[in-house]
Design a protein around this motif. Sequence first.
Motif, PDB file in Angstrom:
ATOM      1  N   ASN A 228      32.580 -61.104  13.769  1.00 53.81           N
ATOM      2  CA  ASN A 228      33.978 -61.555  13.828  1.00 53.81           C
ATOM      3  C   ASN A 228      34.485 -61.985  12.464  1.00 53.81           C
ATOM      4  N   GLU A 229      33.660 -62.773  11.771  1.00 58.14           N
ATOM      5  CA  GLU A 229      34.037 -63.280  10.443  1.00 58.14           C
ATOM      6  C   GLU A 229      34.218 -62.143   9.443  1.00 58.14           C
ATOM      7  N   LYS A 230      33.468 -61.069   9.639  1.00 56.78           N
ATOM      8  CA  LYS A 230      33.580 -59.895   8.750  1.00 56.78           C
ATOM      9  C   LYS A 230      34.801 -59.038   9.064  1.00 56.78           C
ATOM     10  N   GLY A 231      35.522 -59.391  10.125  1.00 60.56           N
ATOM     11  CA  GLY A 231      36.724 -58.653  10.495  1.00 60.56           C
ATOM     12  C   GLY A 231      36.460 -57.385  11.281  1.00 60.56           C
ATOM     13  N   VAL A 232      35.273 -57.298  11.902  1.00 63.73           N
ATOM     14  CA  VAL A 232      34.937 -56.121  12.714  1.00 63.73           C
ATOM     15  C   VAL A 232      35.776 -56.147  13.990  1.00 63.73           C
ATOM     16  N   SER A 233      36.387 -55.025  14.334  1.00 59.67           N
ATOM     17  CA  SER A 233      37.283 -54.958  15.501  1.00 59.67           C
ATOM     18  C   SER A 233      36.500 -55.180  16.798  1.00 59.67           C
ATOM     19  N   PRO A 234      37.168 -55.704  17.838  1.00 61.46           N
ATOM     20  CA  PRO A 234      36.500 -55.907  19.135  1.00 61.46           C
ATOM     21  C   PRO A 234      35.859 -54.633  19.677  1.00 61.46           C
ATOM     22  N   ARG A 235      36.517 -53.489  19.480  1.00 63.99           N
ATOM     23  CA  ARG A 235      35.982 -52.223  19.974  1.00 63.99           C
ATOM     24  C   ARG A 235      34.660 -51.870  19.283  1.00 63.99           C
ATOM     25  N   THR A 236      34.611 -52.079  17.946  1.00 65.85           N
ATOM     26  CA  THR A 236      33.382 -51.791  17.190  1.00 65.85           C
ATOM     27  C   THR A 236      32.296 -52.802  17.548  1.00 65.85           C
ATOM     28  N   GLN A 237      32.693 -54.060  17.755  1.00 63.32           N
ATOM     29  CA  GLN A 237      31.733 -55.086  18.186  1.00 63.32           C
ATOM     30  C   GLN A 237      31.087 -54.682  19.506  1.00 63.32           C
ATOM     31  N   ALA A 238      31.911 -54.239  20.449  1.00 69.92           N
ATOM     32  CA  ALA A 238      31.405 -53.838  21.772  1.00 69.92           C
ATOM     33  C   ALA A 238      30.430 -52.675  21.642  1.00 69.92           C
ATOM     34  N   ARG A 239      30.750 -51.736  20.758  1.00 65.51           N
ATOM     35  CA  ARG A 239      29.885 -50.566  20.531  1.00 65.51           C
ATOM     36  C   ARG A 239      28.542 -51.009  19.935  1.00 65.51           C
ATOM     37  N   THR A 240      28.589 -51.970  18.980  1.00 68.32           N
ATOM     38  CA  THR A 240      27.377 -52.477  18.335  1.00 68.32           C
ATOM     39  C   THR A 240      26.502 -53.229  19.327  1.00 68.32           C
ATOM     40  N   ILE A 241      27.129 -54.086  20.137  1.00 72.76           N
ATOM     41  CA  ILE A 241      26.389 -54.866  21.138  1.00 72.76           C
ATOM     42  C   ILE A 241      25.734 -53.927  22.154  1.00 72.76           C
ATOM     43  N   SER A 242      26.440 -52.871  22.537  1.00 74.98           N
ATOM     44  CA  SER A 242      25.887 -51.881  23.468  1.00 74.98           C
ATOM     45  C   SER A 242      24.629 -51.238  22.891  1.00 74.98           C
ATOM     46  N   GLY A 243      24.656 -50.934  21.580  1.00 74.88           N
ATOM     47  CA  GLY A 243      23.497 -50.346  20.914  1.00 74.88           C
ATOM     48  C   GLY A 243      22.304 -51.287  20.900  1.00 74.88           C
ATOM     49  N   ILE A 244      22.574 -52.560  20.647  1.00 75.15           N
ATOM     50  CA  ILE A 244      21.504 -53.565  20.597  1.00 75.15           C
ATOM     51  C   ILE A 244      20.927 -53.802  21.990  1.00 75.15           C
ATOM     52  N   LYS A 245      21.795 -53.785  22.996  1.00 71.04           N
ATOM     53  CA  LYS A 245      21.320 -53.929  24.387  1.00 71.04           C
ATOM     54  C   LYS A 245      20.379 -52.772  24.742  1.00 71.04           C
ATOM     55  N   SER A 246      20.746 -51.562  24.308  1.00 78.82           N
ATOM     56  CA  SER A 246      19.897 -50.388  24.578  1.00 78.82           C
ATOM     57  C   SER A 246      18.541 -50.521  23.894  1.00 78.82           C
ATOM     58  N   PHE A 247      18.549 -51.075  22.677  1.00 77.26           N
ATOM     59  CA  PHE A 247      17.306 -51.282  21.918  1.00 77.26           C
ATOM     60  C   PHE A 247      16.373 -52.232  22.667  1.00 77.26           C
ATOM     61  N   TYR A 248      16.916 -53.339  23.176  1.00 78.22           N
ATOM     62  CA  TYR A 248      16.067 -54.319  23.866  1.00 78.22           C
ATOM     63  C   TYR A 248      15.654 -53.835  25.259  1.00 78.22           C
ATOM     64  N   LYS A 249      16.475 -52.981  25.854  1.00 75.71           N
ATOM     65  CA  LYS A 249      16.087 -52.363  27.120  1.00 75.71           C
ATOM     66  C   LYS A 249      14.864 -51.463  26.893  1.00 75.71           C
TER      67      LYS A 249
END
Length: 299
Positions: free
Chosen positions: A64-85
């Motif tokens: 958020n502080e880096k100014g990453v858009s909510p859509r890109t944040q959601a995409r990044t979080i989805s990738g990390i969730k897949s990694f931990y799955k």
Amino acid sequence: MKWEESKKGFENYLKLEKSLSQNSIAAYINDINKLIEFLGKNFKRIGPEKVKLNHLKKFVEWLNEKGVSPRTQARTISGIKSFYKYLLIEEKISSDPTALLESPKIGRKLPDILSMEEIDTLIDAVDLEKPEGQRNKAMLETLYSCGLRVSELVNLKVTNLFFEQGFIKIEGKGDKERLVPVSSRAVEEIGKYMNGYRKRLKISKESENVLFLNRRGKKLSRVMVFTIIKNLAQKINLDKKISPHTFRHSFATHLINGGADLRAVQEMLGHESILTTEIYTHLDRDYLKSTIHQFHPRS
């Protein structure tokens, strides 16, 4: 557990078990690299198995502080969730730290589309006096008439053209194949390109079966297709931000607005879920308004 080792295993999992394309795999690995970058700056010597929910929440704050858009944040979080799955499946961890991690709320973004007039104007703006002009015209006609992704366009093979039957075979995401009807206009433009510009090229051995080639006789890059479209849009003063994908969106929207069956459009686009295709039913507001005025009892 080391990050590089875990990333390599995840990469193999995405490639072999999920059958994802190299572009998709690269996007997932990029998501993990962002997390590694954050942890390296804020927490010393913390491996994948040591990551907790509070680390991940702080990571989202950092994005958020880096100014990453909510859509890109959601995409990044989805990738990390897949990694931990994946780590959970492989029994590298006993609990998933991403289980309670929430993604930012994002609205459904409706894609930009072009009207038939805009598409015709854009294609007509191709300079046929230039050697590559006919190639560009054939590419744009194929993008629109078949609703292809840009990666599918640049990888289209000569041996996958079945013009007598009226189809082309597409190798889509995850190496999934589908047959797409091809318009007579696209067939005509591809024929002119193949009998002219392409015939005069010195084609490299690895690109002999690739349809659309650059001046060195090699496969076109995705970036080159973006550049061609961007330059044409500037040439006709088109006041829209467009890309190769805009032709795909326009293809689907024009079909549905013309009365095409949603399932048939899903097949042609190569969407796994019909929910992805349904977005195109929300695009033409004038069409929706006229439908309500015509059929609703209160109108």
